[in-house]
Design an enzyme around this catalytic site. Structure first.
Site, PDB file in Angstrom:
ATOM      1  CG  ASP A   1      82.702 -32.739  16.021  1.00 48.06           C
ATOM      2  OD1 ASP A   1      83.576 -32.069  15.767  1.00 48.06           O
ATOM      3  OD2 ASP A   1      82.741 -33.508  17.267  1.00 48.06           O
TER       4      ASP A   1
ATOM      5  CG  ASN B   1      81.801 -19.072  15.504  1.00 54.97           C
ATOM      6  OD1 ASN B   1      82.685 -18.028  15.829  1.00 54.97           O
ATOM      7  ND2 ASN B   1      81.289 -19.332  16.562  1.00 54.97           N
TER       8      ASN B   1
ATOM      9  CE1 TYR C   1      92.693 -19.668  18.297  1.00 53.79           C
ATOM     10  CE2 TYR C   1      93.749 -17.673  18.370  1.00 53.79           C
ATOM     11  CZ  TYR C   1      92.668 -18.165  18.281  1.00 53.79           C
ATOM     12  OH  TYR C   1      91.451 -17.385  18.153  1.00 53.79           O
TER      13      TYR C   1
ATOM     14  CE  LYS D   1      91.234 -19.023  15.071  1.00 58.71           C
ATOM     15  NZ  LYS D   1      89.698 -19.115  14.571  1.00 58.71           N
TER      16      LYS D   1
ATOM     17  CB  THR E   1      84.573 -16.731  23.519  1.00 58.39           C
ATOM     18  OG1 THR E   1      86.173 -17.070  23.956  1.00 58.39           O
ATOM     19  CG2 THR E   1      84.511 -15.662  23.004  1.00 58.39           C
TER      20      THR E   1
END
Length: 248
Positions: A60, A87, A160, A164, A195
């Protein structure tokens, strides 16, 4: 090694396991139970076409004890790590304040991959041809964000996007820092695909909006991992599925 109990990661493990019998693939999972079900699903789907051994690796990225335990297991069992695919990723969709959203988003999308890579760095150094792949997003491209013609220009997702963008910088730093010992590093854009990143409701929304099959980015990740696209590791920007480049 890839965090891979679902989505792009699971597809990547499945495709990679169909390539070379000498590979041993580590399927990273937060839950051993979920990981076991994912592995069972892979074996049921692909059957005899799976050539490589696949093992579950409990990890984790938000819990340092699981990261260090995973590293110790890989070191004692294999002695090295040839490819690390970072990932792990989330989009926080629950109602919460800005600080909570930022903390949870960065904890998984940035802090976790940074610590995982640092922890596994000694094992990558023992590989004859180490590769480090960060699964990022074109949502983290500052150049795209400022381009009115970019297809997701009107989409918010500020936190988000910020995470990134930070992950892209991490990959750039590691490309420079790890060059002296021959590690190839890149940030990869899987594009808009199906996803469970945003839950069941988000999955259905993605399907409605024409999201691509996760096998597409998985195929590209396999080629990157196996050295079939080494020229992409030298390109300046975020690498797309087809090898084109998004601006930082």
């Amino acid at each position: 090694m890839s965090r891979a109990s679902s989505g792009i990661g699971l597809e990547t493990v499945g495709l990679l396991a169909q390539t070379r019998p000498e590979l041993h693939i580590l399927l990273g999972t937060r839950s051993v139970e979920k990981g076991a079900k994912a592995l069972e699903s892979l074996r049921a789907t692909h059957g005899d076409s799976l050539k490589s051994d696949i093992s579950l690796l409990e990890i984790d990225v938000t819990k340092i004890d699981t990261i260090t335990a995973a590293k110790a297991h890989v070191e004692s069992t294999f002695g090295k790590l040839d490819v690390l695919i970072n990932n792990a990723g989330i989009i926080v969709t629950k109602p919460c304040d800005t600080l909570t959203n930022l903390r949870e988003t960065f904890e998984t999308n940035v802090f976790g991959p940074a610590v995982v890579t640092e922890t596994f760095e000694p094992l990558l150094k023992k590989s004859a041809s180490p590769r480090l792949i960060y699964v990022s997003s074109d949502q983290g491209s500052i150049g795209n964000r400022l381009d009115p013609d970019y297809k997701w220009y009107s989409l918010r997702g500020d936190y988000y996007r910020m995470s990134k963008a930070a992950l892209n910088m991490l990959s750039a730093c590691h490309r420079v820092n790890y060059a002296e010992w021959g590690c190839k590093v890149c940030a990869f854009n899987p594009d808009f695909c199906l996803t469970n990143l945003t839950g069941e409701r988000g999955y259905e929304m993605r399907k409605k909006w024409g999201a691509r099959d996760p096998k597409d980015p998985a195929t590209a990740l396999v080629d990157l991992a196996l050295g079939k696209r080494d020229e992409d590791f030298t390109k300046m920007g975020i690498i797309d599925i087809d090898g084109s480049v998004r601006p930082w």
